[in-house]
Write a protein that holds these residues in place. Structure first.
Motif, short mmCIF file in Angstrom:
data_model
loop_
_atom_site.label_atom_id
_atom_site.label_comp_id
_atom_site.label_asym_id
_atom_site.label_seq_id
_atom_site.Cartn_x
_atom_site.Cartn_y
_atom_site.Cartn_z
N VAL A 84 0.84 -1.20 0.00
CA VAL A 84 0.00 0.00 0.00
C VAL A 84 0.87 1.25 0.00
N LEU A 85 1.91 1.23 0.80
CA LEU A 85 2.82 2.37 0.87
C LEU A 85 3.47 2.65 -0.48
N LEU A 86 3.95 1.59 -1.13
CA LEU A 86 4.57 1.76 -2.45
C LEU A 86 3.55 2.26 -3.48
N PHE A 87 2.33 1.75 -3.41
CA PHE A 87 1.30 2.18 -4.34
C PHE A 87 0.97 3.66 -4.14
N VAL A 88 0.82 4.06 -2.89
CA VAL A 88 0.47 5.46 -2.59
C VAL A 88 1.59 6.40 -3.05
N ILE A 89 2.83 6.05 -2.76
CA ILE A 89 3.95 6.93 -3.12
C ILE A 89 4.13 6.98 -4.64
N SER A 90 3.96 5.84 -5.31
CA SER A 90 4.18 5.82 -6.76
C SER A 90 3.08 6.52 -7.54
N THR A 91 1.86 6.54 -7.01
CA THR A 91 0.73 7.11 -7.76
C THR A 91 0.45 8.56 -7.42
N ASP A 92 0.98 9.06 -6.31
CA ASP A 92 0.73 10.45 -5.89
C ASP A 92 2.00 11.26 -6.12
N ARG A 93 1.98 12.14 -7.11
CA ARG A 93 3.17 12.92 -7.46
C ARG A 93 3.57 13.88 -6.35
N SER A 94 2.64 14.28 -5.51
CA SER A 94 2.99 15.18 -4.42
C SER A 94 3.87 14.50 -3.37
N LEU A 95 3.92 13.16 -3.41
CA LEU A 95 4.76 12.42 -2.49
C LEU A 95 6.12 12.06 -3.09
N HIS A 96 6.39 12.56 -4.29
CA HIS A 96 7.68 12.28 -4.92
C HIS A 96 8.74 13.25 -4.39
#
Length: 323
Positions: free
Chosen positions: A46-58
């Protein structure tokens, strides 16, 4: 079972006994380990999915967290399925090549240690030199850090393959453990293993040991900068941004060094205690790391809640009730 002889390159089958002295409890022990492993896989995914799909978390810290999640998944997935197979089906045999491969990926903790050091450097720049933060930790720099962490782990763990393959295994194939690791394999050899002992000790001190020293130095500088802030509110806010990282560092290094030191020097400690703690080490930090960051990091917490509760209005302090 394969016939053994003096040649170190002949096929060998090792037998993993599980947790010595606790064979009757293997089924019961497997239940919490299975639940912790499933939690680790789910939460890190879930953490990897959230970080990879939300550009604000890049951002640097979140990208380092994604690297940490990949390392955690590798560490737990390399060891826990075989552990559960031993507990449930008594599938204790493992070939020499499979054992070496498991050992190689089990020591991905070296990569994780490098990532934790990079995260400490990230916090140091963010707290002590915030104006230069965007120019220091650029995407290019983060990519180079990731490559360097992988190459470092590979270079450290590649020589033990040859150190183990050169040894003769003269019928000693029972390993009192649930997974393969360097010194556990070396102790089954009927030859001098001082090279293995010194290599393992030296690399541990010069890799993870050096990382601990540098992380401690980073946080000493961070604390010095924090206590120079003018108001208690500013100090508390700054410390809270580093709290989750400190929790992860303690969860990773304390059991890792305890397992490493007891395996080499703690001969008075019962073997089942050491093996049980070594098993907890490969599943507890991977399970807790994403949970700690998910709870303490507001951006990640909000994205996960949005994923679990897509119909709620955001920001939404009463989201749990509405879901």
């Amino acid at each position: 079972m394969y016939e053994l002889n003096e040649s170190s390159f002949d096929p060998i089958t090792f037998v993993l006994t599980g947790i010595p002295g606790m064979e009757e409890c293997h089924v019961w022990i497997s239940v919490p380990f299975c639940l912790m492993y499933l939690t680790a896989v789910f939460s890190n995914s879930v953490l990897l999915f959230v970080i990879s799909t939300d550009r604000s978390l890049h951002e640097p810290m979140h990208l380092f967290l994604a690297m940490l999640a990949v390392s955690d998944l590798m560490l737990s997935t390399t060891t826990v399925p075989k552990m559960l197979a031993i507990f449930w089906f008594s599938a204790r045999e493992i070939s020499f090549d499979a054992c070496i491969t498991q050992m190689f990926f089990t020591h991905s903790f070296i990569v994780e240690s490098s990532v934790l050091l990079a995260m400490a450097f990230d916090r140091y720049v963010a707290v002590c030199d915030p104006l230069r933060y965007p120019s220091v930790l650029t995407p290019s720099v983060i990519g180079k850090i990731a490559v360097a962490a992988v190459l470092r782990g590979f270079c450290i763990m590649f020589p033990p393959i040859f150190l183990l393959k050169r040894l003769p295994y003269c019928g000693h194939n029972v390993m009192p453990h649930t997974y393969c690791e360097h010194m556990g394999i070396a102790r089954l050899a009927c030859a001098d293993i001082r090279a293995n002992v010194w290599y393992g000790l030296t690399t541990a001190l010069l890799s993870s040991g050096l990382d601990v020293v540098l992380i401690a130095a980073s946080y000493a500088l961070i604390l010095r900068a924090v206590f120079r802030l003018p108001t208690p509110e500013a100090r508390l806010k700054t410390l809270s941004t580093c709290g989750s990282h400190l929790c992860v560092i303690l969860m990773f290094y304390v059991p890792a060094f305890f397992s490493f030191l007891t395996h080499r020097f703690g001969h008075h400690i019962p073997s089942h205690v050491h093996i049980l703690l070594a098993n907890l080490y490969v599943v507890v930090p991977p399970m807790l790391n994403p949970i700690v960051y998910g709870v303490r990091t507001r951006q990640i917490r909000e994205r996960v809640l949005r994923l679990l509760c897509p119909t709620a209005e955001w920001p939404c302090p009463g989201c749990w009730g509405r879901c």
